[in-house]
Design an enzyme around this catalytic site. Structure first.
Site, PDB file in Angstrom:
ATOM      1  N   ASN A 137       0.814  -1.165  -0.120  1.00  0.00           N
ATOM      2  CA  ASN A 137       0.708   0.090   0.067  1.00  0.00           C
ATOM      3  C   ASN A 137       0.958   1.210   0.245  1.00  0.00           C
ATOM      4  O   ASN A 137       0.075   2.940  -0.076  1.00  0.00           O
ATOM      5  CB  ASN A 137      -0.800  -0.162   1.230  1.00  0.00           C
ATOM      6  CG  ASN A 137      -2.008  -0.796   1.126  1.00  0.00           C
ATOM      7  OD1 ASN A 137      -2.612  -0.671  -0.420  1.00  0.00           O
ATOM      8  ND2 ASN A 137      -2.275  -1.780   1.650  1.00  0.00           N
ATOM      9  N   ASN A 138       2.228   1.203  -0.493  1.00  0.00           N
ATOM     10  CA  ASN A 138       2.734   2.256  -0.148  1.00  0.00           C
ATOM     11  C   ASN A 138       2.762   3.089  -1.573  1.00  0.00           C
ATOM     12  O   ASN A 138       3.080   2.129  -3.141  1.00  0.00           O
ATOM     13  CB  ASN A 138       4.492   1.717   0.494  1.00  0.00           C
ATOM     14  CG  ASN A 138       5.385   2.834  -0.167  1.00  0.00           C
ATOM     15  OD1 ASN A 138       5.646   3.630  -0.415  1.00  0.00           O
ATOM     16  ND2 ASN A 138       6.838   2.216   1.109  1.00  0.00           N
ATOM     17  N   LYS A 192       6.479   3.298  -3.347  1.00  0.00           N
ATOM     18  CA  LYS A 192       6.715   1.915  -3.965  1.00  0.00           C
ATOM     19  C   LYS A 192       6.120   2.159  -5.551  1.00  0.00           C
ATOM     20  O   LYS A 192       6.362   1.835  -6.191  1.00  0.00           O
ATOM     21  CB  LYS A 192       6.790   0.942  -2.919  1.00  0.00           C
ATOM     22  CG  LYS A 192       7.228  -0.428  -3.302  1.00  0.00           C
ATOM     23  CD  LYS A 192       7.574  -0.858  -2.332  1.00  0.00           C
ATOM     24  CE  LYS A 192       8.162  -0.611  -0.633  1.00  0.00           C
ATOM     25  NZ  LYS A 192       7.884  -2.197  -0.039  1.00  0.00           N
ATOM     26  N   ASP A 208      11.278  -7.141  -0.399  1.00  0.00           N
ATOM     27  CA  ASP A 208      11.020  -6.323   0.810  1.00  0.00           C
ATOM     28  C   ASP A 208      12.677  -6.055   0.751  1.00  0.00           C
ATOM     29  O   ASP A 208      12.843  -6.354   0.201  1.00  0.00           O
ATOM     30  CB  ASP A 208      11.824  -6.762   2.114  1.00  0.00           C
ATOM     31  CG  ASP A 208      11.434  -7.040   3.441  1.00  0.00           C
ATOM     32  OD1 ASP A 208      11.203  -5.490   3.427  1.00  0.00           O
ATOM     33  OD2 ASP A 208      12.015  -7.453   4.334  1.00  0.00           O
ATOM     34  N   PHE A 265      12.071   8.462  -1.149  1.00  0.00           N
ATOM     35  CA  PHE A 265      12.106   8.274   0.747  1.00  0.00           C
ATOM     36  C   PHE A 265      12.708   7.099   1.481  1.00  0.00           C
ATOM     37  O   PHE A 265      13.276   7.007   1.081  1.00  0.00           O
ATOM     38  CB  PHE A 265      10.462   7.326   0.567  1.00  0.00           C
ATOM     39  CG  PHE A 265      10.016   6.004  -0.364  1.00  0.00           C
ATOM     40  CD1 PHE A 265      10.095   4.914   0.827  1.00  0.00           C
ATOM     41  CD2 PHE A 265      10.085   5.680  -1.655  1.00  0.00           C
ATOM     42  CE1 PHE A 265      10.512   3.792   0.648  1.00  0.00           C
ATOM     43  CE2 PHE A 265      10.247   4.854  -1.864  1.00  0.00           C
ATOM     44  CZ  PHE A 265      10.755   3.728  -1.460  1.00  0.00           C
ATOM     45  N   ASP A 275      16.496   7.142   1.179  1.00  0.00           N
ATOM     46  CA  ASP A 275      17.479   8.066  -0.239  1.00  0.00           C
ATOM     47  C   ASP A 275      17.810   9.848   0.220  1.00  0.00           C
ATOM     48  O   ASP A 275      18.552  10.010  -0.036  1.00  0.00           O
ATOM     49  CB  ASP A 275      16.141   8.452  -0.435  1.00  0.00           C
ATOM     50  CG  ASP A 275      15.481   7.301  -1.375  1.00  0.00           C
ATOM     51  OD1 ASP A 275      16.174   6.025  -1.383  1.00  0.00           O
ATOM     52  OD2 ASP A 275      14.546   7.423  -2.490  1.00  0.00           O
ATOM     53  N   HIS A 297      18.139  -0.754  -6.160  1.00  0.00           N
ATOM     54  CA  HIS A 297      17.815  -1.092  -6.126  1.00  0.00           C
ATOM     55  C   HIS A 297      16.806  -2.573  -7.042  1.00  0.00           C
ATOM     56  O   HIS A 297      16.649  -3.633  -7.449  1.00  0.00           O
ATOM     57  CB  HIS A 297      18.008  -1.850  -4.799  1.00  0.00           C
ATOM     58  CG  HIS A 297      17.221  -0.917  -3.929  1.00  0.00           C
ATOM     59  ND1 HIS A 297      17.756   0.748  -4.091  1.00  0.00           N
ATOM     60  CD2 HIS A 297      16.661  -1.014  -3.568  1.00  0.00           C
ATOM     61  CE1 HIS A 297      16.946   1.245  -2.829  1.00  0.00           C
ATOM     62  NE2 HIS A 297      16.377   0.606  -3.006  1.00  0.00           N
TER      63      HIS A 297
END
Length: 194
Positions: free
Chosen positions: A10-11, A14, A70, A150, A153, A178
């Site tokens: 839910n990010n 991301k 993750d 976020f 960073d 990444h």
């Protein structure tokens, strides 16, 4: 016909990073779009374990192909910490300002600032799990710079660059991050599967 894949997050940050990387013939749906509002457990002690926990939870409960990731910041001088605990390093609740303060405090006076971001994606496709890893090496600087991105960073400069991830445009970060590297491996795999 588009193949539906759930991304177990839910990010919004991301999602913003991953969405443009996925080819058009895949339809990415979020947890919100499938009506999943519960907190998915992240109780494993490895990135691989947490990614699989999230993907398996969605696959078993909703019967959908799913991928989850993750990510950890691994700092050489801190023996790989914060690692799997990156999001909740200073507190229980994803307080990245506190997390950055803790990391900078622990690195105070330490010359070795080498670090890497590592993302592991777990994909469950037709019940079978596959993993994809992306790594970007860099260093931790002594103070925050930039306001994009976020997490950590603002204090991470990737090798070969002079800007932190937080100073880069999202499109620039997406070429080298990444997460972008792990997603590229995922996408290559999906192209051969569907």
């Amino acid at each position: 016909m588009k193949h539906e894949l759930i991304i177990a997050t839910n990010n919004a940050h991301k999602l913003q990073e991953i969405q443009p990387l996925i080819p058009d013939h895949f339809e990415i749906k979020t947890l919100k779009q499938i009506g999943c509002t519960e907190d998915i457990p992240e109780t494993a002690d490895t990135l691989e374990g947490n990614a699989l926990l999230k993907a398996r939870y969605i696959f078993e409960k909703y019967g959908c192909d799913c991928f989850a990731d993750d990510t950890g910041l691994e700092i050489e001088a801190l023996n790989g910490r914060p690692g799997v605990y990156s999001a909740r390093y200073a507190t229980d609740g994803h307080d990245f300002e506190a997390n950055i303060d803790k990391v900078l405090g622990e690195l105070n006076g330490i010359e070795n600032r080498k670090a890497r971001f590592r993302t592991v994606i777990a994909l469950i496709l037709d019940g079978k799990a596959s993993y994809f890893e992306g790594i970007v090496n860099g260093k931790i600087i002594t103070e925050r710079k930039g306001n994009q991105g976020f997490g950590y960073d603002p204090v991470f400069i990737p090798d070969g660059y002079s800007q932190t991830f937080a100073e880069m445009l999202l499109s620039e970060k997406n070429k080298i991050s990444h997460r972008a590297r792990a997603v590229a491996k995922l996408v290559d795999f999906l192209r051969t599967e569907k």
